[in-house]
Design a protein around this motif. Structure first.
Motif, PDB file in Angstrom:
ATOM      1  N   SER A  38      -9.980  15.492  -3.811  1.00  0.00           N
ATOM      2  CA  SER A  38     -10.304  16.498  -2.787  1.00  0.00           C
ATOM      3  C   SER A  38     -10.564  15.877  -1.425  1.00  0.00           C
ATOM      4  CB  SER A  38     -11.569  17.262  -3.181  1.00  0.00           C
ATOM      5  OG  SER A  38     -11.400  17.856  -4.426  1.00  0.00           O
ATOM      6  N   THR A  39     -11.212  14.722  -1.391  1.00  0.00           N
ATOM      7  CA  THR A  39     -11.664  14.184  -0.108  1.00  0.00           C
ATOM      8  C   THR A  39     -10.527  13.931   0.897  1.00  0.00           C
ATOM      9  OG1 THR A  39     -13.406  13.119  -1.404  1.00  0.00           O
ATOM     10  CG2 THR A  39     -13.271  12.534   0.930  1.00  0.00           C
ATOM     11  N   PRO A  40      -9.433  13.275   0.510  1.00  0.00           N
ATOM     12  CA  PRO A  40      -8.427  12.962   1.549  1.00  0.00           C
ATOM     13  C   PRO A  40      -7.462  14.096   1.877  1.00  0.00           C
ATOM     14  CG  PRO A  40      -7.814  11.902  -0.529  1.00  0.00           C
ATOM     15  CD  PRO A  40      -9.088  12.661  -0.779  1.00  0.00           C
ATOM     16  N   GLU A 117       3.036  -6.784  -9.651  1.00  0.00           N
ATOM     17  CA  GLU A 117       4.207  -7.486  -9.096  1.00  0.00           C
ATOM     18  C   GLU A 117       4.655  -6.825  -7.795  1.00  0.00           C
ATOM     19  OE1 GLU A 117       7.936  -7.967 -11.437  1.00  0.00           O
ATOM     20  OE2 GLU A 117       6.562  -8.936 -12.867  1.00  0.00           O
ATOM     21  N   LYS A 118       4.669  -5.478  -7.819  1.00  0.00           N
ATOM     22  CA  LYS A 118       5.079  -4.731  -6.616  1.00  0.00           C
ATOM     23  C   LYS A 118       4.095  -4.971  -5.475  1.00  0.00           C
ATOM     24  CE  LYS A 118       7.420  -1.140  -9.217  1.00  0.00           C
ATOM     25  NZ  LYS A 118       7.234   0.150  -9.892  1.00  0.00           N
ATOM     26  N   LEU A 119       2.803  -5.022  -5.830  1.00  0.00           N
ATOM     27  CA  LEU A 119       1.785  -5.283  -4.800  1.00  0.00           C
ATOM     28  C   LEU A 119       1.998  -6.665  -4.179  1.00  0.00           C
ATOM     29  CD1 LEU A 119      -1.458  -3.841  -6.470  1.00  0.00           C
ATOM     30  CD2 LEU A 119      -0.625  -3.254  -4.195  1.00  0.00           C
ATOM     31  N   ARG A 120       2.368  -7.611  -5.040  1.00  0.00           N
ATOM     32  CA  ARG A 120       2.609  -8.972  -4.531  1.00  0.00           C
ATOM     33  C   ARG A 120       3.839  -8.998  -3.627  1.00  0.00           C
ATOM     34  NH1 ARG A 120       0.620 -10.796  -9.447  1.00  0.00           N
ATOM     35  NH2 ARG A 120       2.641 -10.642 -10.449  1.00  0.00           N
ATOM     36  N   LYS A 121       4.878  -8.266  -4.061  1.00  0.00           N
ATOM     37  CA  LYS A 121       6.142  -8.290  -3.331  1.00  0.00           C
ATOM     38  C   LYS A 121       6.056  -7.535  -1.998  1.00  0.00           C
ATOM     39  CE  LYS A 121      10.997  -7.281  -3.922  1.00  0.00           C
ATOM     40  NZ  LYS A 121      11.936  -6.442  -4.658  1.00  0.00           N
ATOM     41  N   HIS A 122       5.459  -6.353  -2.022  1.00  0.00           N
ATOM     42  CA  HIS A 122       5.466  -5.506  -0.817  1.00  0.00           C
ATOM     43  C   HIS A 122       4.141  -5.536  -0.055  1.00  0.00           C
ATOM     44  CE1 HIS A 122       9.284  -3.735  -2.087  1.00  0.00           C
ATOM     45  NE2 HIS A 122       8.765  -3.694  -3.303  1.00  0.00           N
ATOM     46  N   GLY A 123       3.084  -6.085  -0.672  1.00  0.00           N
ATOM     47  CA  GLY A 123       1.775  -6.120  -0.034  1.00  0.00           C
ATOM     48  C   GLY A 123       1.653  -7.289   0.907  1.00  0.00           C
ATOM     49  N   PRO A 124       0.474  -7.663   1.338  1.00  0.00           N
ATOM     50  CA  PRO A 124      -0.766  -6.990   0.973  1.00  0.00           C
ATOM     51  C   PRO A 124      -0.914  -5.642   1.684  1.00  0.00           C
ATOM     52  CG  PRO A 124      -1.232  -8.670   2.621  1.00  0.00           C
ATOM     53  CD  PRO A 124       0.235  -8.778   2.282  1.00  0.00           C
ATOM     54  N   ILE A 125      -1.801  -4.837   1.159  1.00  0.00           N
ATOM     55  CA  ILE A 125      -2.089  -3.540   1.777  1.00  0.00           C
ATOM     56  C   ILE A 125      -2.839  -3.793   3.088  1.00  0.00           C
ATOM     57  CG2 ILE A 125      -3.549  -1.479   1.485  1.00  0.00           C
ATOM     58  CD1 ILE A 125      -2.711  -1.560  -1.525  1.00  0.00           C
ATOM     59  N   ASP A 126      -2.343  -3.177   4.155  1.00  0.00           N
ATOM     60  CA  ASP A 126      -3.002  -3.349   5.458  1.00  0.00           C
ATOM     61  C   ASP A 126      -4.235  -2.464   5.565  1.00  0.00           C
ATOM     62  OD1 ASP A 126      -1.127  -5.164   6.864  1.00  0.00           O
ATOM     63  OD2 ASP A 126       0.300  -3.543   6.489  1.00  0.00           O
ATOM     64  N   LEU A 127      -4.082  -1.222   5.118  1.00  0.00           N
ATOM     65  CA  LEU A 127      -5.202  -0.277   5.224  1.00  0.00           C
ATOM     66  C   LEU A 127      -5.293   0.535   3.935  1.00  0.00           C
ATOM     67  CD1 LEU A 127      -7.413   1.209   6.834  1.00  0.00           C
ATOM     68  CD2 LEU A 127      -5.628   2.686   7.768  1.00  0.00           C
ATOM     69  N   GLN A 128      -6.402   0.388   3.243  1.00  0.00           N
ATOM     70  CA  GLN A 128      -6.612   1.100   1.980  1.00  0.00           C
ATOM     71  C   GLN A 128      -7.560   2.280   2.210  1.00  0.00           C
ATOM     72  OE1 GLN A 128      -5.594   0.439  -1.547  1.00  0.00           O
ATOM     73  NE2 GLN A 128      -6.389   2.532  -1.516  1.00  0.00           N
ATOM     74  N   ILE A 129      -7.102   3.487   1.871  1.00  0.00           N
ATOM     75  CA  ILE A 129      -7.965   4.669   1.939  1.00  0.00           C
ATOM     76  C   ILE A 129      -8.644   4.825   0.580  1.00  0.00           C
ATOM     77  CG2 ILE A 129      -8.045   7.172   2.429  1.00  0.00           C
ATOM     78  CD1 ILE A 129      -6.578   5.616   4.645  1.00  0.00           C
ATOM     79  N   LEU A 130      -9.938   5.072   0.590  1.00  0.00           N
ATOM     80  CA  LEU A 130     -10.662   5.276  -0.672  1.00  0.00           C
ATOM     81  C   LEU A 130     -11.508   6.538  -0.595  1.00  0.00           C
ATOM     82  CD1 LEU A 130     -12.272   1.792  -1.516  1.00  0.00           C
ATOM     83  CD2 LEU A 130     -10.206   2.781  -2.536  1.00  0.00           C
ATOM     84  N   GLY A 131     -11.675   7.191  -1.757  1.00  0.00           N
ATOM     85  CA  GLY A 131     -12.701   8.219  -1.917  1.00  0.00           C
ATOM     86  C   GLY A 131     -13.793   7.583  -2.768  1.00  0.00           C
TER      87      GLY A 131
END
Ligand code: F6R
Length: 244
Positions: A38-40, A117-131
């Motif tokens: 719900s939050t985002p 593996e995908k996170l390693r290949k395409h990451g790192p995440i620049d901005l992570q949204i969290l609830g």
């Protein structure tokens, strides 16, 4: 942690969307970590408006979602895949092959390895949204999850299944397991934006602000991250709003 409070959920959503849009404009190839729930949703609504009115483009943006229910097909309206399509992806110019969400129908253990593996290949995440979960979970990392965890299969707690049963016919329809990015996978993001809204989160928010860092309260690890911004609305701070 940089904490900003807003008078309402609407203001929180606008502020969050303005922040994310700015980041996308600054870096059109940004890798975003996305949350459901719900939050985002208000933020996603505003991001769509910004996309339409300001022309913010997502053509070169990559996204990683935090989690998916095990055994849930993409076609099921309760899947996080369907959630993201409905609340964001189908309204913007993002490319399907750049949006990653764990596949709930694959072999769960194999899927966790593939996601990392995908996170390693395409990451790192620049901005992570969290609830924030009412029990302090981030992603579906329930209390007691080791801080060193990477993408893994979790058994959902009764309280989380109960909280999420609002989207299902009843609690018995809520899946018992999910695939989630681990706490360490989340902490790997360069920057984190935590959204906290509603009186139901007041206790958890207080614990985050004033409690100790402990695996019994997963969100507490965020205090160790070098770049965390928290947007919280007034109802997450007010005791009076619980009574209202
Ligand atoms: C969602 C997720 C969860 C939620 C949390 C809060 O992808 O990973 O951690 O962010 O349960 O949910 P809401 O916003 O529905 O209160």
């Amino acid at each position: 942690m940089d904490i900003i409070t807003t008078p309402s959920y609407e203001a929180l959503s606008k502020e969050a969307a303005a922040y994310v849009s700015r980041k996308v404009q600054e870096n059109p190839h940004i890798v975003l970590g996305l949350a459901t729930g719900s939050t985002p949703t208000g933020m996603y609504e505003q991001l769509i408006k910004n996309h339409i009115t300001l022309g913010t483009s997502y053509r070169n943006v990559t996204t990683f979602n935090l989690d998916e229910y095990v055994g849930m097909s993409k076609k099921n309206h309760n899947s996080y895949y369907a959630f993201m399509e409905k609340h964001l992806f189908q309204h913007i110019d993002i490319q399907n092959e750049f949006t990653f969400i764990p596949d709930g129908m694959s072999d769960p253990q194999k899927e966790c390895g593939l996601y990392e593996e995908k996170l390693r290949k395409h990451g790192p995440i620049d901005l992570q949204i969290l609830g924030l979960g009412a029990n302090g979970h981030i992603g579906f990392n329930e209390p007691g999850t080791p801080f060193c965890s990477r993408t893994h299969v979790v058994e959902l707690t009764d309280s989380t299944r109960k909280a999420n049963s609002r989207f299902f016919k009843g609690i018995e329809d809520v899946p018992t397991h999910a695939i989630t990015m681990g706490i360490d996978s989340i902490m790997n993001a360069k920057e984190i934006l935590l959204l906290v809204s509603g009186a139901i989160k007041k206790e958890a928010f207080e614990k985050l602000l004033y409690g100790e860092i402990s695996e019994d309260f997963p969100a507490s690890i965020l205090k160790k991250h070098p770049c965390v911004k928290i947007l919280a609305d007034q109802s997450a701070l007010d005791t009076s709003s619980i009574i209202a």
